[in-house]
Design a protein around this motif. Structure first.
Motif, short mmCIF file in Angstrom:
data_model
loop_
_atom_site.label_atom_id
_atom_site.label_comp_id
_atom_site.label_asym_id
_atom_site.label_seq_id
_atom_site.Cartn_x
_atom_site.Cartn_y
_atom_site.Cartn_z
N ALA A 89 29.91 -16.42 135.44
CA ALA A 89 30.76 -15.17 135.12
C ALA A 89 30.37 -14.17 135.70
CB ALA A 89 30.84 -14.89 133.41
N ALA A 90 29.06 -13.98 135.78
CA ALA A 90 28.28 -12.78 136.44
C ALA A 90 28.41 -13.05 138.15
CB ALA A 90 27.08 -12.90 136.38
N MET A 92 31.32 -14.36 139.39
CA MET A 92 32.38 -14.34 139.80
C MET A 92 32.71 -12.88 139.67
SD MET A 92 34.37 -17.15 137.46
CE MET A 92 36.08 -16.93 138.03
N LYS A 93 32.08 -11.85 139.04
CA LYS A 93 32.15 -10.44 139.23
C LYS A 93 31.77 -10.21 140.58
CE LYS A 93 31.49 -6.35 136.70
NZ LYS A 93 31.07 -5.40 137.84
N VAL A 94 30.54 -10.31 140.89
CA VAL A 94 29.92 -10.23 142.18
C VAL A 94 31.01 -10.27 143.23
CG1 VAL A 94 28.14 -10.40 143.87
CG2 VAL A 94 27.57 -10.16 141.43
N ASP A 96 34.32 -10.79 143.07
CA ASP A 96 35.37 -9.96 142.84
C ASP A 96 35.08 -8.69 143.59
OD1 ASP A 96 36.81 -12.25 141.97
OD2 ASP A 96 36.65 -11.44 139.65
N ASP A 97 34.16 -8.17 142.93
CA ASP A 97 33.78 -6.82 143.43
C ASP A 97 33.76 -6.67 144.87
OD1 ASP A 97 33.70 -5.93 140.79
OD2 ASP A 97 31.48 -6.01 140.57
N ALA A 129 31.27 -17.92 128.25
CA ALA A 129 32.35 -17.30 128.72
C ALA A 129 33.66 -17.85 128.53
CB ALA A 129 32.00 -17.35 130.49
N GLU A 131 36.50 -16.89 128.32
CA GLU A 131 37.78 -16.26 128.98
C GLU A 131 37.83 -17.09 130.25
OE1 GLU A 131 34.07 -14.17 130.48
OE2 GLU A 131 34.79 -14.90 128.50
#
Length: 349
Positions: A89-90, A92-94, A96-97, A129, A131
Motif C-alpha cells: 500500500a505504501a 502504491m502511494k509512492v 501514484d504520487d 490493506a 481496500e
C-alpha cells in the motif's frame, strides 16, 4: 525491453531467488532491493551466490523507493505475510504520487484471499490493506488464460503443488470425494530466520509432520481451486518437513466417480496443461531432483480400485514462489512467459 524491477522485503530466500532469476532476465532490470534491516549493505554480502553479478549494488531503505521506480516498474513483494500488504500500500502511494505505472506480484499470503474476513480467519489478524483486495487475484498462471486483475497474489509453495493436482480433478469432474493429500517440503520453506525445526541436527536425516489437517494453505487451495474450476474441493492435507533444503513432493488421493484407467486420467491432466511451458504430465511417479532449481513441475498419475493418486514435484523457491512470480510478471507485461525461466534445474545436486 528494459523494465525496472523492484523487490520489497528483499532479504529472504525468495528474494534471493528473485535476484538470481532477474540477473539473467532479458527484459527486467533490477532497479532496487528494498530492505530496512540490510539498507546500505552490498547485496552480495547477504547473498554470496550473487558475488560478481552486481558488485556495487546495495540494499535500499523504503524511503528511497521513489528514486528507482522510473516511469513504470515491476514490483515484487517478498515481505512476510502480515507485513506485505502495508508495504505494498505504501509503495502504491509512492508510485501514484509520482505518476508511475506499476504492476505488483505479491509472494506473501496477504493477497491470496478475496476478502479480509477469510484472511483473518486463517491468519488470526486483520488484513493490512483491505481496500486493495479487489485489485489482486490469486491463481497459478497455468489455471488462468490471463490475469483477472491488475496485480497478482501468488499461491503459496505447498498450495502451488496442491493446486496443480486438484484443479484438473475438479474441472473434469473426476471425483466427488474429499481430496487427501500428503506433502513433504525442504527446510527453505520455513524461511531464512532459524527455527528449532530447521536446526541442522534436528532436520538432518529426519522427517516429521507438522500442523496436520490444520495447515494454512488448505483453505487457500480450496478457495483458489473454486475460483478457477467452479468447484470447491474438500481438502484434507498433512504437511511434512523433509531432510533436504529445497523442493516439494505432494501426493494427493481421491475416490473416482467411475472407473478410469491411468491413461484416461493422464489425458485429463494433459488436456488441462496443454500448451503450458512449465508443467509436464509424465509417465510414472516424478522425482524431486528432476525439478529442483528450475521453474518446472512434474506430475504423475496412477489409478486403482476406483481411486486416483496424483504426484506433484516442484521447487518451493522457484515454481512455488520466485519463479512463479516472474512467470506472472512476464504475463502482466505481455512478455514471453518463459523469459528468464527457461533454464533447467541442475538435477545432480
Amino acid at each position: 525491453m528494459n523494465i525496472p524491477a523492484v523487490i520489497l522485503g528483499a532479504s529472504g530466500y525468495v528474494a534471493g531467488e528473485l535476484l538470481r532469476i532477474l540477473a539473467g532476465h532479458p527484459d527486467f532490470r533490477i532497479a532496487g532491493a528494498i530492505s530496512e534491516s540490510n539498507a546500505g549493505k552490498a547485496v552480495e554480502s547477504v547473498f554470496p551466490n550473487l558475488t560478481g553479478i552486481w558488485p556495487e549494488f546495495r540494499f535500499l531503505p523504503f524511503s528511497e523507493l521513489g528514486e528507482v521506480l522510473g516511469e513504470r516498474c515491476a514490483v515484487f513483494s517478498c515481505a512476510p505475510h502480515g507485513a506485505s500488504a502495508g508495504l505494498i500500500a505504501a509503495a502504491m502511494k509512492v508510485a501514484d504520487d509520482q505518476g508511475v505505472r506499476i504492476r505488483i506480484v505479491d509472494a506473501s499470503a496477504d493477497f491470496r484471499f478475496a476478502d479480509a474476513d477469510a484472511y483473518e480467519q486463517v491468519y488470526g489478524a486483520g488484513h493490512g490493506a483491505p481496500e486493495l483486495l479487489s485489485s489482486f487475484s490469486c491463481a497459478l498462471p497455468e489455471h488462468r488464460a490471463q490475469a483477472a486483475t491488475r496485480h497478482i497474489g501468488h499461491p503459496g509453495c505447498f498450495a502451488s503443488a496442491l493446486l496443480l493436482a486438484a484443479v484438473p480433478l475438479m474441472r473434469h469432474g473426476l471425483t466427488a470425494t474429499p481430496l487427501f493429500a500428503s506433502g513433504v517440503t525442504g527446510s527453505t520453506g520455513a524461511g531464512k530466520q532459524p527455527l528449532p525445526t530447521t536446526h541442522h541436527p534436528v532436520r538432518h536425516s529426519n522427517m516429521f509432520a507438522y500442523r496436520p489437517l490444520q495447515h494454512r494453505h488448505a483453505p487457500e487451495v480450496e478457495a483458489v481451486c473454486e475460483a478457477v474450476s467452479g468447484v470447491r474441493p474438500d481438502l484434507r492435507f498433512v504437511p511434512h518437513s523433509g531432510p533436504f533444503a529445497r523442493g516439494i513432493y505432494v501426493t494427493m488421493q481421491a475416490g473416482l466417480k467411475q472407473s478410469f484407467s491411468a491413461e484416461q486420467l493422464r489425458g485429463a491432466f494433459a488436456d488441462t496443461y496443454a500448451g503450458t511451458p512449465f508443467v509436464h504430465v509424465i509417465d510414472g511417479p516424478p522425482k524431486l531432483k528432476d525439478v529442483v532449481g528450475g521453474n518446472h513441475a512434474h506430475i504423475g498419475i496412477t489409478s486403482g480400485r476406483d481411486s486416483v493418486a496424483v504426484f506433484v514435484v516442484l521447487d518451493n523457491l522457484v515454481k512455488g514462489a520466485a519463479g512463479g512470480a516472474v512467470q506472472w510478471m512476464n504475463r502482466l507485461y505481455r512478455l514471453e512467459e518463459t523469459a528468464g525461466l527457461a533454464a533447467a534445474g541442475p538435477a545432480w545436486t
